[in-house]
Design an enzyme around this catalytic site. Structure first.
Site, PDB file in Angstrom:
ATOM      1  N   ASN A 131       0.880  -1.169   0.000  1.00 17.23           N
ATOM      2  CA  ASN A 131       0.000   0.000   0.000  1.00 17.23           C
ATOM      3  C   ASN A 131       0.916   1.217   0.000  1.00 17.23           C
ATOM      4  OD1 ASN A 131      -1.796   2.067   0.437  1.00 17.23           O
ATOM      5  ND2 ASN A 131      -2.727   1.193   2.263  1.00 17.23           N
ATOM      6  N   ARG A 143      -2.546  -2.122  -3.526  1.00 22.11           N
ATOM      7  CA  ARG A 143      -3.753  -1.329  -3.336  1.00 22.11           C
ATOM      8  C   ARG A 143      -3.678  -0.125  -4.272  1.00 22.11           C
ATOM      9  NH1 ARG A 143      -5.032   3.390   0.819  1.00 22.11           N
ATOM     10  NH2 ARG A 143      -7.278   3.550   0.493  1.00 22.11           N
ATOM     11  N   HIS A 191     -12.830   2.790  -0.122  1.00 22.49           N
ATOM     12  CA  HIS A 191     -12.816   1.772   0.949  1.00 22.49           C
ATOM     13  C   HIS A 191     -13.442   0.470   0.461  1.00 22.49           C
ATOM     14  CE1 HIS A 191     -12.913   5.274   4.074  1.00 22.49           C
ATOM     15  NE2 HIS A 191     -11.664   4.947   3.794  1.00 22.49           N
ATOM     16  N   ARG A 197     -12.178  15.660   7.046  1.00 24.96           N
ATOM     17  CA  ARG A 197     -12.978  15.983   5.862  1.00 24.96           C
ATOM     18  C   ARG A 197     -14.399  16.342   6.263  1.00 24.96           C
ATOM     19  NH1 ARG A 197     -11.166  10.504   3.356  1.00 24.96           N
ATOM     20  NH2 ARG A 197      -9.044  10.926   2.661  1.00 24.96           N
ATOM     21  N   GLU A 243      -8.249  -5.344   5.196  1.00 23.43           N
ATOM     22  CA  GLU A 243      -8.058  -4.987   3.794  1.00 23.43           C
ATOM     23  C   GLU A 243      -6.869  -5.707   3.181  1.00 23.43           C
ATOM     24  OE1 GLU A 243      -9.228  -0.617   2.959  1.00 23.43           O
ATOM     25  OE2 GLU A 243      -8.729  -0.652   5.099  1.00 23.43           O
TER      26      GLU A 243
END
Length: 403
Positions: free
Chosen positions: A10, A94, A183, A244, A387
């Site tokens: 990743n 990823r 996601h 955010r 993940e």
């Protein structure tokens, strides 16, 4: 195929997270993190899990991702897990944005690289770093399959009614403006794990997945397929997040530009890095926010209330989208660990069949578990996401199929 190991990478803008798994039993052999790449104080932390060894940590200058991955390869080699091992079947990457084209894991070639690069305008913070990691890993092992697993892939099953924004169609198509969602590997993993927890196949259940971390997103999963998700063209839309804003009237941007005299870049920074919980109360750590609430801090309480209000709106909206809901699953850092968030999110939703058992909700653990009362009409679950395992599983399945 005899090789059974998958290295998951990743690659961020200044970091590389990695994990090496043996897919015979999905066991972890090693994991680690390289951070602050490009600085004098770069840091590498490596943990050899298979050997039960202690973590090794190194600090010093790491110039770029090429140097970072070479350092990772050296650490793995010290444990007999080097990238030159014949047991390594593939490297899974990823990749944040795959657009409409990539709906499943994909072996990377020149055309795939070109498409990931073409999508940089809609993922300027992520796709360039993902590309760097892919190119560096390919240079280190050009003979090995490199597989891209896209964050957006799980959401490509959304119907057009959910994926399209209500703007001029020609303009939207010309600039690839639509809801992509993110996601995805987490939502895919958690929705399947929730079905398993209920003793059913993914095709037999409807699940609302709430991935609540510093970044946060919700999804409506109908019989194993995503039919709606809260993040949009970018990860900015949707739930209130750590930094955010989530959903905001688009005219706020015009107002801040015209009346506030702010530039587009300044507004971008505001909405992505200075909003959400940190903008509301100065903290983006839910543990700290709860501590402040316990001490009577009104600003922290308001931030928490806004966070929960948005979460409830999405639970209700996705209940309506699905029509019938079998489970609501909480996952990621906040979802897995913040019992007050889970309790508040479903409070007052008893008419929808949603409730949590206080004792079950207070239990902490690493395994999927139900926190709803016995006999509840809708199951409420805590399902730790994985993940890396999802990326490794998809990578290995593709490589086995193509060999």
């Amino acid at each position: 195929m005899t090789a059974t190991r998958v290295l998951v990478l990743n690659s961020g803008s200044s970091s590389v997270k990695y994990q090496l798994l043996d897919m015979r039993d999905s066991s972890r052999l090693a994991n680690g993190l390289v951070e602050r790449i490009g600085e004098q104080s770069s840091r590498l932390k490596h943990t050899p899990l298979a050997a039960g060894g202690e973590s090794r940590e190194w600090t010093g200058p790491i110039a770029d991702h090429d140097a970072a991955l070479k350092a990772v390869a050296e650490e793995l080699a010290k444990d007999g897990l080097g990238l030159d091992s014949p047991d390594l079947a593939a490297i899974g990457h990823r990749v944040v944005h795959g657009g409409k084209r990539f709906s499943e894991p994909t072996v990377i070639d020149g055309a795939v690289l070109a498409e990931i690069e073409r999508l940089i305008p809609v993922a300027p913070l992520h796709n360039p770093a993902n590309l760097t990691g892919i190119r560096t890993a390919t240079a280190l092992r050009p003979d090995l399959p490199q597989v891209a697993v896209f964050d957006t892939a799980f959401h490509t099953t959304m119907p057009e009614a959910a994926a399209r924004y209500a703007i001029d169609v020609e303009t939207a198509d010309a600039h690839r403006v639509r809801r992509y969602g993110f996601h995805g590997t987490s939502h895919a993993y958690v929705s399947r794990a929730t079905a398993k927890l209920l003793g059913k196949a993914p095709e037999e259940v409807n699940v609302i997945v709430l991935h609540l971390g510093n970044g946060a997103s919700a999804s409506a999963v109908e019989k194993g397929r995503c039919v709606d998700t809260s993040m949009g063209l970018t990860p900015l839309e949707g739930l209130v997040m750590g930094t955010r804003s989530g959903d905001t009237d688009p005219a706020v941007i015009f107002h801040l530009a015209r009346v506030g005299g702010m530039s587009i870049d300044e507004i971008d920074t505001l909405l992505n890095k200075k909003s959400g919980l940190i903008g509301l109360c100065g903290d983006n750590d839910m543990r700290e926010i709860r501590r402040r609430i316990d001490e009577g801090d009104e600003r922290a309480k308001l931030a928490f209330d806004i966070y929960i209000h948005r979460l409830k709106k999405y639970i209700g909206a996705y209940y309506a989208v699905l029509g019938h809901v079998d489970a609501v699953a909480f996952t990621a850092g906040v979802g897995e660990n913040a019992a007050p968030v889970r309790e508040a999110a479903v409070a007052g939703l008893g008419s929808l069949g949603l409730a949590v058992d206080d004792e079950l909700n207070a239990v902490r653990g690493d395994e999927p578990r139900l926190i709803s009362p016995a006999g509840a009409r809708v199951a409420v679950a805590v399902v730790p996401t994985d993940e890396e395992l999802e990326i490794a599983t998809q990578t290995y399945a593709l490589v086995k199929k193509t060999n």
